[in-house]
Design an enzyme around this catalytic site. Structure first.
Site, PDB file in Angstrom:
ATOM      1  CD  GLU A 324      -2.567  -1.644  -0.016  1.00 13.76           C
ATOM      2  OE1 GLU A 324      -2.772  -0.791  -0.903  1.00 13.76           O
ATOM      3  OE2 GLU A 324      -2.881  -2.845  -0.161  1.00 13.76           O
ATOM      4  CE1 TYR A 407      -4.343  -7.239  -7.737  1.00 11.91           C
ATOM      5  CE2 TYR A 407      -2.835  -6.421  -6.067  1.00 11.91           C
ATOM      6  CZ  TYR A 407      -4.102  -6.480  -6.599  1.00 11.91           C
ATOM      7  OH  TYR A 407      -5.124  -5.792  -6.005  1.00 11.91           O
TER       8      TYR A 407
END
Ligand code: BES
Ligand code: ZN
Length: 628
Positions: A324, A407
């Site tokens: 994050e 991802y």
């Protein structure tokens, strides 16, 4: 002859070449107008008129589960443009006017279940539009929790999840990742609550007392951001500092555990800056939400939102924190212009996350993640139907991508380039990439043009070696994919092989294992197991009663595939407590795949769990259970 007005330049140009850039216009980020940058998930037509700033004045009402108030939007319109189109989803619009409160004609178009309804406003020359509205109690971005669903059990709780296109359910604006907007907000809550938002807090934790025992808090975001990054949470929240730039917001009972789990965040910021340039957002705070939060983490600027399932006490899930944080560059600074290029956010971030983990904890720890990611990539490609399945392309239709390929294939792609050109060269390139495109939208085509210009520079052999277009536009895994192998996981693999050859579960030595070794073991067991073998595994490894949500999820997944009924009570408890998409949707999918055995179980548990889920999770599970 081409005549470009300043407005048209601002709207259309990819280069931030502002003719007379004053303090105001310098903050206006360009919108890309190339064909591949067209966002089919918005009704907005930004080349005609676009929002540059959103000012919110909102009241939070827990009794009626409504957010209501006023949004004032700054509009930049091209010459001759008569109207602006916004995105809305289930909003009740009570008045649309200009700044002087002179009404502006407007229409609300038909509702598409995903996209919502266009709100088209006649500008009549207005530079600002004022919209009075309220959000629906069922707003897709929002979850309203009862006190019972929180840790303290005393106050209700509210939080939002904007990505991908949910924020139009509480903010009437152009909800496209390619249309960056600054924003400001005044939020009024009942006295006793602390609201937090994904921007700068102007009034600290106490705010200002206003009539009717309510408190007002102001926030602002001076960097232009895609509107999916506007986020709010309101509850019985406390704050504790971690370092000079960092701190944790959480319910009181969770805060010390979270501060300890996230203790390395300052070092992570240092490592990230050393790699790819300055952290441009000021503070980095972390908010821990109740367990129904639908994601592991969400990179809301200044304030990442986290699931509590990563607070395991052993810091073995700090990869989520690194991830994050990395989005502060990949995603928040340089943003996918449309959801067809989600890999520009998630693939870059997964690669960057791994580099942060390596900088802090060494090569082997990072190799564990890369190794798992490579295996995950192969599994996702296989599950999607193999190397020619269209959903395995990086650039595809929005929402079409299979599994976690944005991802996993995305990060493998960047690793492959790194290994081909050498780390020093690739790092220098990436650092320049973030500088060149800071606070701007990006597309796959834009990235490929940039890397050709600044890294490949016409080197034909390198161009052929990298297979860039194949990686981005073709399905499957290109032949040059670089696989990183971990020694730690190789040891798990050896134990796995012994068990698979008939060895006893009691011989599996799990001393000191972290989440990732468990994931390797449970993911590596053949999907077909006898009830006796599963019972043996459970007795030896205490899987059903594990306190680690990742371990439980992987174990339940295997148990479900074998209709192993002893896990059902624990599975039910788990699915009614945890709402994290990545952990719960595979379990519903697994139950559904078990036909007449699993479907009724899934349906029964979902009926019970649903009131506790965020609308995003409700939607995902509903789609799984309704699919044929
Ligand atoms: N931005 C995502 C969360 C997200 C993805 C929200 C898609 C909406 C749609 C976030 O950064 C993320 O990737 N979270 C992961 C954790 C990560 C370590 C893989 C998650 O939720 O599990
Ligand atoms: Zn992410």
């Amino acid at each position: 002859m081409r005549i470009l007005t300043l407005a048209a330049l601002l709207l259309a140009s990819a280069a931030p070449a502002l003719a007379h850039a004053d303090a105001q216009t310098a903050k206006v980020a360009p919108v890309l107008n190339t064909p591949e940058a067209k966002d089919v998930w918005t009704y907005a037509r930004p080349a005609e008129a676009r929002v540059t700033h959103v000012d919110l004045d909102l009241n939070i009402d827990f009794a009626s589960k409504t957010i209501s108030g006023v949004a004032v939007l700054d509009v930049a319109a091209a010459k001759g443009a008569k109207e602006i189109v916004l995105d809305t989803l289930d909003l009740t619009i009570t008045e649309v006017s200009d700044e002087q409160r002179i009404k502006l004609p407007h229409t609300i178009g038909p509702k598409d279940p995903q996209l919502g309804s266009p709100l088209t406003i006649q500008l009549n020359g207005a530079k600002k539009v004022r919209i009075a509205y309220s959000a629906s109690p069922g707003a897709r971005a929002l979850q309203w929790l009862t006190p019972a669903q929180t840790q303290s059990k005393t106050l209700p709780f509210l939080f939002s999840q904007g990505q991908a296109i949910n924020n139009r359910s509480w903010i009437p604006t152009q909800d496209s990742p390619g249309i960056r907007q600054t924003w400001s907000a005044t939020i009024t809550v009942p006295d006793g609550f602390a609201p937090v938002m994904s921007g700068q807090m102007l009034d600290g934790a106490t705010g200002k007392l206003v009539p009717h025992y309510r408190r007002q808090f102001r926030f602002r975001m001076d960097n232009p951001v895609p509107p999916y990054l506007i986020a709010i949470a309101v509850g019985d929240l406390k704050f504790k500092e971690v370092g000079p730039r960092t701190g944790v917001w959480a319910e009181a009972g969770m805060i010390d555990a979270a501060v300890s789990e996230f203790a390395d965040v300052e070092k992570m910021i240092d490592a990230a800056q050393a790699l790819y340039g300055p952290y441009r957002w000021g503070r980095y705070d972390m908010l821990v939400l109740p367990p129904s939060f639908p994601y592991g983490g969400m990179e809301n600027p200044n304030l990442t939102f986290f699931t509590p399932t990563i607070i395991t006490g052993d810091r073995s899930n700090t990869d989520v924190l690194a991830h994050e944080l990395a989005h502060s560059w990949s995603g928040n600074l340089v943003t996918n212009a449309t959801w067809s290029d989600g890999w520009l956010n998630e693939g870059f971030t997964t690669y960057f996350e791994n580099r942060i983990m390596e900088a802090l904890y060494g090569k082997e720890r990072a190799a564990i993640y890369s190794d798992l990611d490579y295996a995950g990539m192969l599994r996702d490609v296989k599950d999607a139907g193999g190397d020619s399945a269209p959903s395995t392309r990086l650039h595809g239709e929005p929402g079409e991508g299979a599994g976690q390929l944005d991802y996993l294939k995305g990060s493998t792609f960047l690793r492959t380039i790194e290994v081909a050109v050498g780390r020093a060269r690739f790092d220098a390139y990436l650092r320049g990439y973030f500088d060149r495109h800071a606070f701007q939208p990006q597309t796959s085509a834009g990235f490929l043009a940039d890397i050709r210009k600044h890294l490949i520079k016409g080197d034909k052999a390198l161009e052929a070696k990298l297979q860039l277009d194949r990686w981005v536009y073709q399905p499957g895994v290109p032949s040059n994919a670089v696989q990183v192998k971990s020694e730690t996981l190789a040891k798990v693999d050896a134990q796995l092989a012994a068990f698979n050859a008939g060895g006893p579960a009691a011989a599996i030595d799990t001393a000191g294992w972290q989440t990732q070794q468990w994931q390797r073991l449970l993911g590596g067991l053949p999907r077909q197991q006898s009830a006796a073998r599963l019972a043996e595994l459970d007795a030896a490894l205490k899987l059903t009663s594990s306190k680690n949500a990742y371990v439980q999820s992987a174990w339940f997944d295997l148990a479900i595939a074998n209709r192993f009924e002893p896990v059902i009570p624990a599975l039910e408890e788990y699915l009614t407590r945890v709402g994290r998409n990545l952990l719960v949707t595979p379990l519903y999918r697994g139950l559904k795949a078990q036909g007449e055995w699993g479907t009724p179980i899934a349906q029964r548990i979902f009926d019970k769990a649903k009131p506790g889920y965020h609308p995003v999770t409700v939607g995902a599970v509903t789609r799984i259970l309704e699919a044929r």
